[in-house]
Design an enzyme around this catalytic site. Structure first.
Site, PDB file in Angstrom:
ATOM      1  CG  ASP A  35       2.432 -54.691  83.531  1.00  0.00           C
ATOM      2  OD1 ASP A  35       1.244 -54.479  83.806  1.00  0.00           O
ATOM      3  OD2 ASP A  35       2.859 -55.365  82.627  1.00  0.00           O
ATOM      4  CD  GLN A  82      -2.101 -53.085  83.753  1.00  0.00           C
ATOM      5  OE1 GLN A  82      -2.382 -54.075  84.002  1.00  0.00           O
ATOM      6  NE2 GLN A  82      -0.818 -52.674  83.699  1.00  0.00           N
ATOM      7  CB  SER A 124      -0.918 -54.133  80.094  1.00  0.00           C
ATOM      8  OG  SER A 124      -0.537 -55.030  81.212  1.00  0.00           O
TER       9      SER A 124
END
Length: 308
Positions: free
Chosen positions: A225, A299, A249
């Site tokens: 991430d 993502q 996110s």
């Protein structure tokens, strides 16, 4: 108090003393402690966040902890091969997170788990993970891009320290992951305007991990991430702290292809194929130092560039 809670208290003490947090093995040990969840019931676990967290829980942390919770209900000979997750609500770092595991299926070759992370009675994160008994089969992989080695590059923390006034807690928080940019860091690249270039960084856990294969997978999940949404922002010449960027996110998917060690260098090669409607899509590939493709990530993130 769990080991993770004790480490979080230590983080808080350091923050209050005004001392800059150290790097290396002590900080990595705290990350490992954060991933060592407390078992409350058969399928229920509890985790905490470090004191130096920003206003919301870091997405990689909740994803890593959820994967730990899922893995603790699966036979050790089955390794995780994929996960798919949604970030539902911002997590509060001052409140423990409860992870509820649903044992969806235990098959002959595959095991499926669903995990919901809960704070104050509401879901903040949901993850589905699939585990597979390793077996022989077809083999091929894309080659790693040609890039300079990590030893030739400065640490990200060193580069960020020069801009602590703009980057705030992101420049001073403990760094369990050693990150080194291939080329100019994104806050420098933004000065050149929009760029279609890829975002590439070398990463590794900043210390030594045990030989527990699942721990290495969870640490890579935590690291996945980081810097990923940068590949979207560089396309528009913007960066956190330097421009009025609001982001988060939205979902996260990871596929693990081959065994690896997260405490050895791996290249995170990221790009963004599309952005529209205040959402951007980012894709990333992880390569081991020897060029082996070890994992792939996708993502979607919420990104808003605010006007003055």
């Amino acid at each position: 108090m769990t080991e993770a809670a004790r480490q979080a208290a230590l983080d808080l003490a350091e923050l209050r003393s005004g001392e800059r947090a150290a790097q290396g093995q002590p900080v990595l040990d705290r990350l490992v402690a954060l991933l060592d969840l407390e078992r409350i019931e058969e399928n229920i676990f509890r985790g905490v966040s470090p004191a130096q967290s920003p206003v919301r829980v870091f997405g990689g942390q909740v994803a890593g902890q959820a994967l730990v919770a899922a893995g603790r209900t699966v036979a050790p000979e089955r390794g995780v091969h994929s996960l798919h997750a949604y970030f539902i609500r911002p997590g509060d770092p001052s409140v423990p997170i409860v992870y509820e595991v649903d044992r969806i299926r235990d098959g002959r070759s595959f095991t499926t788990r669903r995990v919901v992370a809960v704070q104050r009675g509401k879901a903040i994160f949901a993850l589905s993970a699939s585990f597979h008994q390793r077996e022989p089969g077809l083999e091929h992989a894309e080659p790693m891009p040609e890039v300079p080695g990590p030893e030739e590059l400065p640490q990200r923390s060193q580069l960020m320290a020069e801009h602590a006034d703009k980057l705030g807690v992101y420049a001073t928080a403990p760094r369990p992951i050693d990150i080194r940019y291939v080329g100019e860091p994104p806050w420098v690249r933004r000065e050149h305007g929009p760029s279609a270039a890829r975002s590439q960084v070398w990463m590794r856990a900043d210390g030594t991990l045990s030989d527990d294969e699942r721990l290495h997978v969870c640490v890579l999940t935590y690291a996945s991430d980081m810097t990923l949404l940068d590949s979207i922002l560089v396309r528009h010449g913007a960066y956190w702290g330097f421009d009025k960027v609001v982001g988060a996110s939205l979902d996260h998917a990871l596929w693990f292809h081959r065994p690896f060690r997260a405490d050895e260098w791996f290249l995170y090669d990221c790009a963004s194929p599309s952005a529209s409607g205040a959402r951007g899509l980012a894709t990333g590939r992880f390569f081991a130092r020897d060029g082996t493709l070890i994992a792939t990530v996708v993502q979607e993130g919420l990104l808003r560039i605010l006007e003055d």
